[in-house]
Design an enzyme around this catalytic site. Structure first.
Site, PDB file in Angstrom:
ATOM      1  N   SER A 147      -0.513   9.852   5.592  1.00 41.34           N
ATOM      2  CA  SER A 147      -0.250  10.584   4.343  1.00 41.34           C
ATOM      3  C   SER A 147      -0.364  12.090   4.592  1.00 41.34           C
ATOM      4  CB  SER A 147      -1.313  10.151   3.337  1.00 41.34           C
ATOM      5  OG  SER A 147      -1.397  11.017   2.233  1.00 41.34           O
ATOM      6  N   TYR A 160      -8.897   8.443  -1.265  1.00 41.51           N
ATOM      7  CA  TYR A 160      -7.609   8.282  -0.568  1.00 41.51           C
ATOM      8  C   TYR A 160      -7.563   9.204   0.651  1.00 41.51           C
ATOM      9  CZ  TYR A 160      -2.436   7.927  -0.259  1.00 41.51           C
ATOM     10  OH  TYR A 160      -1.132   7.720   0.150  1.00 41.51           O
TER      11      TYR A 160
HETATM   12  N1  LIG Z   1       4.576   7.201  -2.159  1.00 42.77           N
HETATM   13  C1  LIG Z   1       4.121   8.211  -1.454  1.00 42.77           C
HETATM   14  O1  LIG Z   1       4.379   9.395  -1.766  1.00 42.77           O
HETATM   15  C2  LIG Z   1       3.309   7.979  -0.227  1.00 42.77           C
HETATM   16  C3  LIG Z   1       2.777   6.746   0.109  1.00 42.77           C
HETATM   17  N2  LIG Z   1       2.038   6.619   1.265  1.00 42.77           N
HETATM   18  C4  LIG Z   1       1.508   5.341   1.692  1.00 42.77           C
HETATM   19  O2  LIG Z   1       2.578   4.462   1.990  1.00 42.77           O
HETATM   20  C5  LIG Z   1       2.193   3.119   1.739  1.00 42.77           C
HETATM   21  C6  LIG Z   1       3.161   2.495   0.776  1.00 42.77           C
HETATM   22  O3  LIG Z   1       3.197   3.303  -0.374  1.00 42.77           O
HETATM   23  P1  LIG Z   1       4.171   3.072  -1.617  1.00 42.77           P
HETATM   24  O4  LIG Z   1       5.327   2.240  -1.254  1.00 42.77           O
HETATM   25  O5  LIG Z   1       4.342   4.383  -2.244  1.00 42.77           O
HETATM   26  O6  LIG Z   1       3.133   2.263  -2.534  1.00 42.77           O
HETATM   27  P2  LIG Z   1       3.381   1.179  -3.628  1.00 42.77           P
HETATM   28  O7  LIG Z   1       2.216   1.187  -4.543  1.00 42.77           O
HETATM   29  O8  LIG Z   1       4.742   1.409  -4.201  1.00 42.77           O
HETATM   30  O9  LIG Z   1       3.343  -0.156  -2.712  1.00 42.77           O
HETATM   31  C7  LIG Z   1       2.159  -0.583  -2.072  1.00 42.77           C
HETATM   32  C8  LIG Z   1       2.291  -2.032  -1.686  1.00 42.77           C
HETATM   33  O10 LIG Z   1       1.051  -2.482  -1.108  1.00 42.77           O
HETATM   34  C9  LIG Z   1       0.682  -3.706  -1.735  1.00 42.77           C
HETATM   35  N3  LIG Z   1      -0.771  -3.900  -1.662  1.00 42.77           N
HETATM   36  C10 LIG Z   1      -1.732  -3.161  -2.270  1.00 42.77           C
HETATM   37  N4  LIG Z   1      -2.947  -3.680  -1.996  1.00 42.77           N
HETATM   38  C11 LIG Z   1      -2.753  -4.751  -1.191  1.00 42.77           C
HETATM   39  C12 LIG Z   1      -3.616  -5.685  -0.567  1.00 42.77           C
HETATM   40  N5  LIG Z   1      -4.939  -5.632  -0.727  1.00 42.77           N
HETATM   41  N6  LIG Z   1      -3.063  -6.656   0.199  1.00 42.77           N
HETATM   42  C13 LIG Z   1      -1.717  -6.730   0.362  1.00 42.77           C
HETATM   43  N7  LIG Z   1      -0.852  -5.874  -0.204  1.00 42.77           N
HETATM   44  C14 LIG Z   1      -1.359  -4.898  -0.972  1.00 42.77           C
HETATM   45  C15 LIG Z   1       1.192  -3.526  -3.170  1.00 42.77           C
HETATM   46  O11 LIG Z   1       1.221  -4.732  -3.909  1.00 42.77           O
HETATM   47  C16 LIG Z   1       2.569  -2.929  -2.902  1.00 42.77           C
HETATM   48  O12 LIG Z   1       3.514  -3.905  -2.546  1.00 42.77           O
HETATM   49  C17 LIG Z   1       0.754   3.201   1.208  1.00 42.77           C
HETATM   50  O13 LIG Z   1      -0.147   3.029   2.272  1.00 42.77           O
HETATM   51  C18 LIG Z   1       0.677   4.613   0.665  1.00 42.77           C
HETATM   52  O14 LIG Z   1      -0.632   5.099   0.618  1.00 42.77           O
HETATM   53  C19 LIG Z   1       1.794   7.677   2.083  1.00 42.77           C
HETATM   54  C20 LIG Z   1       2.288   8.901   1.787  1.00 42.77           C
HETATM   55  C21 LIG Z   1       3.107   9.147   0.629  1.00 42.77           C
HETATM   56  O1  LIG Z   2      -1.616  13.267  -4.283  1.00 43.13           O
HETATM   57  C1  LIG Z   2      -1.375  12.169  -4.818  1.00 43.13           C
HETATM   58  O2  LIG Z   2      -1.733  11.899  -5.987  1.00 43.13           O
HETATM   59  C2  LIG Z   2      -0.638  11.135  -4.078  1.00 43.13           C
HETATM   60  O3  LIG Z   2      -0.124  10.200  -4.662  1.00 43.13           O
HETATM   61  C3  LIG Z   2      -0.565  11.268  -2.593  1.00 43.13           C
HETATM   62  C4  LIG Z   2       0.680  10.629  -2.016  1.00 43.13           C
HETATM   63  O4  LIG Z   2       0.685   9.253  -2.265  1.00 43.13           O
HETATM   64  C5  LIG Z   2       0.701  10.864  -0.540  1.00 43.13           C
HETATM   65  O5  LIG Z   2       0.099  10.142   0.189  1.00 43.13           O
HETATM   66  C6  LIG Z   2       1.445  12.054  -0.063  1.00 43.13           C
HETATM   67  O6  LIG Z   2       1.510  12.058   1.333  1.00 43.13           O
END
Ligand SMILES: NC(=O)C1=CN([C@@H]2O[C@H](COP(=O)(O)OP(=O)(O)OC[C@H]3O[C@@H](n4cnc5c(N)ncnc54)[C@H](O)[C@@H]3O)[C@@H](O)[C@H]2O)C=CC1
Ligand SMILES: O=C(O)C(=O)C[C@H](O)C(=O)CO
Length: 266
Positions: A147, A160
């Protein structure tokens, strides 16, 4: 002269955690397009069914399982089941994650632990389950979804940031400990990506104007936009393929330039 497609994932099995939708789903679709067999898990049956339908819509045959990545016994049985029913895991993406936006002095220790459990302890648990097989087979790729908060802090995201900073170091440590077995462990550090996780930061104001955080991110990103899950496809295929066989312990930030930029003067 190198002629074969060094980005091909033909013959590989990839496990992407939490990949029913969002970033994990996009990465799994990119792996399928590069030739890999796709396995994913999610927290409940409803999400897995939703994910399976989305993969089918894209013409992808994915195998979906219910598994909570924080439950070590469940993860160990899940990995054994995948290896028996689908194939040995060549590529692991630790994607499943959660965020809780609560000022630190108002956050309970239980909430803090829950975030660290999913975002840091779970990548440890799942990696630990697949690494012995990778060692036996003499190769493996692990990609941890880090992230901006692996590098930067901001109000309300203490748990986080602590977890994603820790995940950066877990990435370097897996590289340090298992690099000699031809295992590459790298991270992808997405910028601000439009998914359900960040939807509250983009909600329109009652008067129809942009959310102040939405404007803030656009002004902080040299690309002047939010990222999309598809922006992560190419970097993920690179880190999963033999094109990156000597890249190890690296965090590839895919952030439209956020980390390079001091910000606009007011
Ligand atoms: N959206 C963003 O701007 C960013 C997201 N990330 C990271 O990328 C990854 C994916 O993020 P997104 O697609 O945005 O999130 P999201 O919330 O849209 O999807 C996350 C997925 O993980 C699953 N999940 C959560 N807890 C779980 C568990 N205990 N066991 C199995 N599955 C579980 C959820 O059900 C969902 O399918 C995460 O690690 C997030 O922190 C990192 C940087 C930026
Ligand atoms: O700053 C927040 O609030 C976020 O949701 C952080 C983003 O998920 C992230 O990981 C950006 O890299």
């Amino acid at each position: 002269m190198y002629s074969k497609n060094m980005f091909s994932l033909e013959g590989k099995t990839a496990l992407v955690t939490g990949a029913s939708y969002g970033i994990g789903f996009a990465i799994a679709c990119a792996f399928a397009a590069a030739g890999a067999k796709i396995v994913f898990n999610d927290i409940n049956r409803e999400l897995v069914e939703k994910g399976l339908a989305s993969y089918r819509e894209k013409g992808i045959t994915a195998c979906g399982y219910v598994c909570d990545v924080t439950d070590e016994d469940a993860v160990n049985s899940f990995v054994k089941r995948v290896e028996a029913e689908v194939g040995e895991i060549d590529i692991l993406v630790n994607n499943a994650g959660i965020i809780k936006r609560i000022p630190m002095t108002e956050m309970t220790a239980e909430d803090f632990r829950k975030v660290v459990d999913v975002d840091l302890n779970a990548p440890f648990i799942v990696s630990k389950a697949v690494i012995p097989g990778m060692i036996r087979r003499g190769h493996g790729k692990i990609i941890n979804i880090c992230s901006m908060m692996s590098e930067l802090g901001r109000e309300t995201v203490s748990a986080y940031a602590a977890a994603k900073g820790g995940l950066k170091m877990l990435t370097r440590n897996i590289c340090s400990e298992y690099g000699e077995y031809n295992i590459q462990c790298n991270g992808i550090g997405p910028g601000y990506i439009a998914t359900p996780q960040t939807a509250p930061l983009r909600e329109k104001q009652p008067d129809g104007s942009r959310h102040p955080f939405d404007q803030f991110i656009i002004s902080k990103t040299p690309a002047a936009r939010w990222g999309s899950p598809e922006d992560l496809m190419g970097p993920a295929v690179f880190l999963a393929s033999e094109a990156s066989d000597f890249v190890n312990g690296h965090i590839l930030y895919v952030d439209g330039g956020i980390l390079a930029y001091i910000g606009k003067q007011p």
